[in-house]
Design an enzyme around this catalytic site. Sequence first.
Site, short mmCIF file in Angstrom:
data_model
loop_
_atom_site.label_atom_id
_atom_site.label_comp_id
_atom_site.label_asym_id
_atom_site.label_seq_id
_atom_site.Cartn_x
_atom_site.Cartn_y
_atom_site.Cartn_z
N THR A 38 0.83 -1.21 0.00
CA THR A 38 0.00 0.00 0.00
C THR A 38 0.86 1.26 0.00
O THR A 38 0.38 2.33 -0.35
CB THR A 38 -0.92 0.04 1.24
OG1 THR A 38 -0.10 -0.18 2.41
CG2 THR A 38 -1.99 -1.03 1.17
N ASP A 174 9.74 0.97 4.66
CA ASP A 174 10.87 0.38 5.40
C ASP A 174 11.70 1.45 6.10
O ASP A 174 12.04 1.33 7.28
CB ASP A 174 11.76 -0.43 4.44
CG ASP A 174 10.98 -1.44 3.63
OD1 ASP A 174 9.83 -1.73 4.02
OD2 ASP A 174 11.50 -1.93 2.63
C1 GLA Z 1 9.12 -3.89 0.31
C2 GLA Z 1 9.30 -2.43 -0.08
C3 GLA Z 1 8.31 -1.54 0.67
C4 GLA Z 1 6.88 -2.05 0.52
C5 GLA Z 1 6.81 -3.55 0.81
C6 GLA Z 1 5.46 -4.14 0.53
O1 GLA Z 1 9.45 -4.06 1.66
O2 GLA Z 1 10.62 -2.02 0.22
O3 GLA Z 1 8.43 -0.21 0.22
O4 GLA Z 1 6.38 -1.77 -0.76
O5 GLA Z 1 7.78 -4.27 0.08
O6 GLA Z 1 4.50 -3.60 1.37
#
Ligand code: GLA
Length: 390
Positions: A38, A174
């Site tokens: 999302t 993240d």
């Molecule tokens: C990875 C990406 C995040 C996010 C997740 C899925 O961790 O680095 O930015 O898009 O996947 O939610």
Amino acid sequence: MDLERQKHMADSFRTRFGAEPQLWARAPGRVDLMGSHTDYNLGYVLTLPISRDTWMAVRKNGARNVRLHAANLNEDDCFPLDEIEKATSTKWSNYVRGVAAVLQSEGLQTDGFDAVIHSTVPLEAGLSSSAALECVTAVVFRELGGWDMEAKAMATLCQRAENQFVGVNCGILDQYSSCLGQSDCALLLDCRDLSTRTVRIADGICVVICNTMSPRRLSGSEYALRRADCERGAAILGVSCLRDVPSEVLAARRHELPEQVAKRCEFIVAESARAESLAAALEAGNREAVARLCAESFAGARDLYEICSPAMEAMNTAMLGAPGVLGARQAGAGFGGCMVAIVEALNADEFGEAVIESYQRASGLRAEVYRVEAAPGAAIFQPQHENASV
Ligand code: GLA
């Protein structure tokens, strides 16, 4: 445990660099409790920065280069600050290099340093070991350079390092989680304006991460393909991102979208709403709602967003069959790696044992299980004294 970890890192620092570290910094990994994919659709995600983190023991070296030792991998790297290029063999060092390059492009002072890095975030398992390394690096440069920067701005720069230098087009989840974590609560993050609401999980409920131990590659093409489908959906619906699509509008105009794009959009719109709902359910200790929301999320990830692997399906079944489980779903980008369960705290140990046993029977793989707590965001910390008790 922390004292032992610190001792190992300090020993290794002395051996490599012939001096004592003068600065210690840490940054956590994260697990998303709800809100897969999302973030780049500018929706909601419920994230938990976790008590598994990356540490750096550091000393300014007075030179224009950065010398690194990655203790987990037993690998070394050195790069010049005045001509930062992408590393081809020590790929992990690109997270450090990328942050240095982005900080410089912002006109911020970057000083040379020596560092030993150690992480308790499992590597390449969907718990953001890369963001933890980026964020701990930014904290170190900030401290050595003597400049100031808020955690939110730092998260954004670390994301830029990953997008532009490393070349992974991730969202903000993240880096935001790693920079802005707080002890004792999960964060409901609004990826549009980067505001958060802190979410206290009701007493008696805990979070257990189950690692399928089947590898996952985020920079692989699948992540970019999902993003492209979402962008295509938004464009056909005449909005700049899926955040702007209410579920009634999507239902009414679904027929305008190619089937695959429609499935992706349906998942994102529902998943973002579920992040808000799970926040409320966890705060209230509403176990029935936790179970339902996690089940809907996993079904959507499998059937609509198509990010589940056979190992993940086996793990989901193992988690749902284990004592004390309240909810179980995917985590991170999907395609293997870790998954997450919400569990009755009293049953956490037997839950873990049962998952390992039944998952092994079904998949032949030996899972790793980590019970995690909420953790504070990236920061400098004071090392403990060696004569303190462990
Ligand atoms: C990875 C990406 C995040 C996010 C997740 C899925 O961790 O680095 O930015 O898009 O996947 O939610």
